[in-house]
Design an enzyme around this catalytic site. Structure first.
Site, PDB file in Angstrom:
ATOM      1  CG  HIS A   1      68.325  40.092  39.039  1.00  0.00           C
ATOM      2  ND1 HIS A   1      68.354  40.756  40.241  1.00  0.00           N
ATOM      3  CD2 HIS A   1      69.050  40.852  38.176  1.00  0.00           C
ATOM      4  CE1 HIS A   1      69.070  41.869  40.112  1.00  0.00           C
ATOM      5  NE2 HIS A   1      69.488  41.958  38.867  1.00  0.00           N
TER       6      HIS A   1
ATOM      7  NE  ARG B   1      68.183  43.628  33.364  1.00  0.00           N
ATOM      8  CZ  ARG B   1      69.162  43.747  34.274  1.00  0.00           C
ATOM      9  NH1 ARG B   1      70.300  44.316  33.934  1.00  0.00           N
ATOM     10  NH2 ARG B   1      68.990  43.303  35.492  1.00  0.00           N
TER      11      ARG B   1
ATOM     12  CG  HIS C   1      72.009  38.208  39.352  1.00  0.00           C
ATOM     13  ND1 HIS C   1      73.174  37.742  39.901  1.00  0.00           N
ATOM     14  CD2 HIS C   1      72.271  39.467  38.906  1.00  0.00           C
ATOM     15  CE1 HIS C   1      74.102  38.692  39.796  1.00  0.00           C
ATOM     16  NE2 HIS C   1      73.583  39.741  39.205  1.00  0.00           N
TER      17      HIS C   1
ATOM     18  NE  ARG D   1      73.378  40.039  35.398  1.00  0.00           N
ATOM     19  CZ  ARG D   1      72.858  41.158  35.870  1.00  0.00           C
ATOM     20  NH1 ARG D   1      71.548  41.358  35.802  1.00  0.00           N
ATOM     21  NH2 ARG D   1      73.619  42.072  36.421  1.00  0.00           N
TER      22      ARG D   1
ATOM     23  CG  PHE E   1      78.690  44.488  34.778  1.00  0.00           C
ATOM     24  CD1 PHE E   1      79.245  45.141  35.858  1.00  0.00           C
ATOM     25  CD2 PHE E   1      77.461  43.862  34.933  1.00  0.00           C
ATOM     26  CE1 PHE E   1      78.592  45.182  37.074  1.00  0.00           C
ATOM     27  CE2 PHE E   1      76.795  43.898  36.149  1.00  0.00           C
ATOM     28  CZ  PHE E   1      77.357  44.556  37.227  1.00  0.00           C
TER      29      PHE E   1
ATOM     30  CD  GLN F   1      69.341  38.811  33.865  1.00  0.00           C
ATOM     31  OE1 GLN F   1      69.356  39.869  34.483  1.00  0.00           O
ATOM     32  NE2 GLN F   1      69.934  38.669  32.697  1.00  0.00           N
TER      33      GLN F   1
ATOM     34  CG  LEU G   1      71.997  41.541  43.258  1.00  0.00           C
ATOM     35  CD1 LEU G   1      71.964  40.463  42.190  1.00  0.00           C
ATOM     36  CD2 LEU G   1      71.525  42.860  42.670  1.00  0.00           C
TER      37      LEU G   1
ATOM     38  CD  GLU H   1      76.976  40.262  35.253  1.00  0.00           C
ATOM     39  OE1 GLU H   1      75.840  39.777  35.363  1.00  0.00           O
ATOM     40  OE2 GLU H   1      77.394  40.804  34.226  1.00  0.00           O
TER      41      GLU H   1
END
Lengths: 231, 587
Positions: free
Chosen positions: B353, B398, B242, B286, B119, B240, B252, B255
């Site tokens: 996000h 994050r 995304h 991100r 990730f 954030q 969404l 990731e």
């Protein structure tokens, strides 16, 4: 686009009625839920549940042109006009498209929808092979939207006694889990003229499930296990 | 307005991952607990999380909580509190194992252990190479986790108040929190829930933007309630984006697609992330990937007829991997983008996000505010966990998978703190006489409003303003105008009108009450962003392109009263590990 929507507000209406709406859509309005949000901008009294708008939370189940489905993943372009919207059948209506799901959740809770394993947990994870884990595919993904149970005639007649396809799918989800130790008790609980055996494989549930799950197959597997242990 | 009252040891507001993990702890401790939720628990927004839970189990190769800590600090662009981050990454494996014991259907390796995927921003050996740390259940990890936690709460006989919306925080003259007022949606009745301890697990406020992955219910309710009660909100400028929301729809795309080997292309078919992050490429943080994408679009290399999106390619993974690891993504792409990713790339754009900021807490989940010389005095009886809280483990950005980790770790930590607090404070304090006054006034205003504006119209204005003035790239003049606009909108929001007067499941009224919370969340974000004169993590300012540790290595605190701002230091000292000193952040 034209809609006919079931309207009922117990606070002021004596009985329900269908109301017609003609709503101008934006080119970005793709799903039925987009249109409902637009209608609500015109008439804020239209009541419905909605949240994730991507088919994973299970809030906006309703009866769409005679078939149960989720408004947020039903494409407007696939719908015949006027689009007729009603609350999920077989459950008491609270208001407009909102039904009282108490009975549905009661049945879900009745199958003990949690892993039962009395061994002291190991320090790390319990091991499970990829094949054992695959047994849960097609079961754990249920979003509890109630499209299946409220399309099932057996559930309409006996919502208090028949667990219904959603609950039975989850019953099998735990029976099928290699980590669960309560299979015998789970089967005992379902071996009853109503709880399981009201399923007459009409298969409306399979047709209605917006996640393409197959409760009828899960029910069949439970029945197989019951036969197996009786011989 | 006569208001009924019920009393509990603890009230938990919100039944997503954090609320349910906390509720479980409290129920199993034998306390009387009321868990309030606007929606049936499994409909909470945690259900939409896809990619996984970050925990250094080391199932796929060597891993260590120290590396997870380093990645999280670096991901946060050094704004995260290092004590809270150490606490989270060390607790994480334990809580993932526990979730597995609860029955979570994690994907598995051949040897039976939990499968973990790579990730963004997660690395081995302090940034050297990607590591497989994300514990997942296909691309439905949030769904699997939320249902598992709900199921465990059914077993523990947790008491839920389903479709109840908390309206206001109740506190006494000393500042001690004593519960909430709440509205039962089905009947329209208001009730006081008197509690010795109150936990907010109300989620984020992503609905202040027009392009968002967030559910309709993510309206910042906890933030609004806290702000109205005089509690500051921390680091609200950090939002954030995304990298991969479906273009146009906002839904969404995890990731995890890039974790499994997918990558981004511009209109020339170039894998452009190689230019922006030579080492981790598409698996950079991100904020880095979203900025790179926005730059590609801005400089004319976007794909599609209007050049306004990029392409996420994953067909090379093969149908088997896609069907096994990313089945939900395939479903979403087909439904929302008319694309089958087995054959064609998915059109994606950076989409709002996650809210890094929130109600200020320490790593025990206790809400903390400045009082006298103490920058972090606890508010007795008040706790927050999950996205609505700012511990702060995410700082300015994050890392993917750390949100679910946060829910588990701080949901449990807050509940543990509540159990301790209740043991040490056995007496129940009386409610103040005016406990429901703020709520009464809000409802009376709304019900009596004549010639008001529509809630939908004002809500749209908030979203448009945030999107245009507080996006991926931020400009000083736009921010200043944004502050002015948001204040005007806040004023308009005090004159909204609802036509529907029914008592029964009046969702128009609910949306009007949510609007108050959206307004406060948006105001806090815009005002805090305008004031922060540097670029850090998700906050990128055209006029101050660099991170400025000398002046801005500090947390923002926004107070609703007069849009006042204060600042407090970042905790640079971990619990036991060595401080990770700020340095240049590259991927």
């Amino acid at each position: 686009m034209r809609f006919r929507i079931f309207r009922y507000d117990p606070d002021k209406d004596e009985k329900p009625a269908m109301r017609d709406y003609d709503v101008a859509l934006d080119p970005h309005d793709r799903m039925l839920l987009d249109a409902l949000v637009r209608i609500k901008e015109q008439d804020d009294s239209l009541s419905l549940r909605r949240s994730c708008r991507e088919g994973v939370c299970g809030s906006d189940a309703m009866n769409i042109n005679g078939k149960n489905g989720l408004a947020c993943i039903t494409k407007l372009s696939d719908l015949k006009e006027p689009v007729e919207l009603r609350p999920l059948p077989g459950l008491p209506v609270i208001r407009d498209l909102i039904v009282d799901m108490t009975q549905f959740f009661k049945q879900y809770h009745s199958i003990k929808p949690y892993l039962i394993n009395e061994d002291p947990p190991p320090e790390k994870e319990r091991l499970q092979s990829p094949e054992e884990r695959e047994e849960l595919d097609g079961l754990y993904e249920c979003i509890l939207c109630a499209c299946c149970s409220t399309s099932c005639p057996s559930f309409w007649w006996n919502p208090d006694k028949f667990v219904g396809p959603a609950g039975l799918l989850q019953a099998y989800r735990f029976i099928a889990d290699s980590r669960d130790q309560a299979t015998a008790a789970r089967l005992d609980d379902l071996e009853d003229p109503y709880r399981l055996f009201r399923c007459h494989t009409i298969m409306n549930c399979v047709d209605a499930c917006p996640k393409n799950l197959n409760p009828t197959r899960a029910i069949g597997k439970i029945k197989e296990l019951m036969v197996k242990r009786s011989v | 307005m006569a208001v009924a009252k019920r009393s509990f040891d603890a009230v938990v507001v919100g039944a997503g991952g954090a609320g349910l993990r906390a509720a479980l702890q409290l129920s199993e401790a034998g306390l009387s607990v009321a868990v309030l939720s606007k929606v049936f628990p499994t409909r909470s927004h945690t259900v939409a999380a896809q990619g996984g839970i970050g925990a250094a189990l080391g199932n796929m190769g060597e891993d260590s909580w120290l590396w997870h800590m380093y990645d999280t600090v670096k991901g946060s662009d050094w704004l995260g509190d290092q004590d809270a981050i150490e606490f989270m990454v060390r607790e994480a494996p334990k809580l993932v194992y526990e979730l597995e014991h609860f029955g979570m259907p994690f994907d598995r390796n051949e040897n039976g252990t939990v499968y973990q995927r790579p990730f963004g921003g997660h690395s081995q050996n302090f940034g050297e190479r990607p590591v497989q740390r994300s514990c997942c259940a296909a691309d439905r990890t949030g769904h699997a986790m939320l249902h598992t936690l709900y199921q465990r709460n059914v077993r523990a006989r947790t008491q839920f108040f389903v479709e109840w919306m908390a309206l206001d925080l109740i506190s006494d003259a000393s500042g001690q929190v004593l519960g909430v007022t709440a509205l039962e949606m089905e009947t329209g009745e208001v009730m006081i829930l008197h509690a010795r301890a109150t936990l907010f697990a109300t989620g984020g406020a992503g609905r202040i933007f027009s392009s968002t992955t967030n559910a309709f219910i993510c309206t910042g309710d906890g933030l609004g309630m806290a702000a109205r009660a005089g509690i500051p909100l921390e680091d609200m400028e950090f939002w954030q984006f995304h990298p991969t929301g479906v273009a146009g729809a906002g839904v969404l795309i995890t990731e995890g697609v890039r974790g499994e080997g997918g990558y981004l292309l511009n209109k020339a078919g170039e894998r452009f992330m190689e230019r922006y992050a030579p080492n981790l490429k598409d698996l950079a943080s991100r904020d880095v990937v979203s900025r790179a994408m926005a730059t590609e679009i801005k400089e004319g290399r976007g794909a599609g007829p209007h050049g306004d999106y990029l392409l996420l390619k994953l067909d090379h993974l093969g149908p088997e991997v896609i069907e096994k690891r990313l089945p939900g993504i395939r479903e979403i792409a087909k439904k929302f983008a008319d694309v089958d990713p087995v054959k064609d790339p998915i059109p994606v754009v950076p989409t709002v996000h996650y809210m890094m900021g929130g109600i200020p807490t320490n790593y025990r989940g206790e809400v903390v505010v400045p009082r006298g010389s103490d920058a972090e005095a606890t508010v007795p009886g008040f706790y927050a966990a999950g996205e609505c809280a700012c511990a702060s483990v995410h700082g300015a950005n994050r890392l993917g998978t750390n949100s679910l980790t946060d829910l588990l770790v701080f949901g449990k930590a807050a509940a543990d703190s509540i159990v301790r607090f209740l043991q040490e404070n056995p007496e129940r304090k009386d409610l103040p006489k005016d406990a429901a006054e703020r709520t009464r006034a809000r409802l009376a205003r709304l019900d009596g409003q004549k010639n008001g504006e529509s809630v939908a119209e004002v809500g749209m204005e908030i979203r448009r303003t945030m999107q245009a003035h507080c996006g991926v790239f931020r400009f000083p003049d736009m921010l200043a105008k944004g502050v002015k606009k948001i204040r005007e909108i806040a004023d308009r929001a005090t004159r909204t009108q609802v036509k529907d007067k029914s008592r029964v499941f009046n969702t128009a009224r609910i949306e009007a009450l949510e609007l108050d919370n959206l307004v406060d969340s948006a105001r806090a974000s815009m005002v805090s962003a305008e004031a922060r004169k540097e670029s850090r993590g998700a906050h990128d300012r055209a006029d101050h392109q660099a991170r400025d540790d000398a002046n801005w290595l500090k947390h923002t605190l926004w107070y609703k009263d007069g849009d006042r701002l204060e600042y407090k230091p970042v905790h640079m000292k971990p619990l036991t590990a060595r401080t990770i000193e700020p340095k240049v952040r590259t991927y």
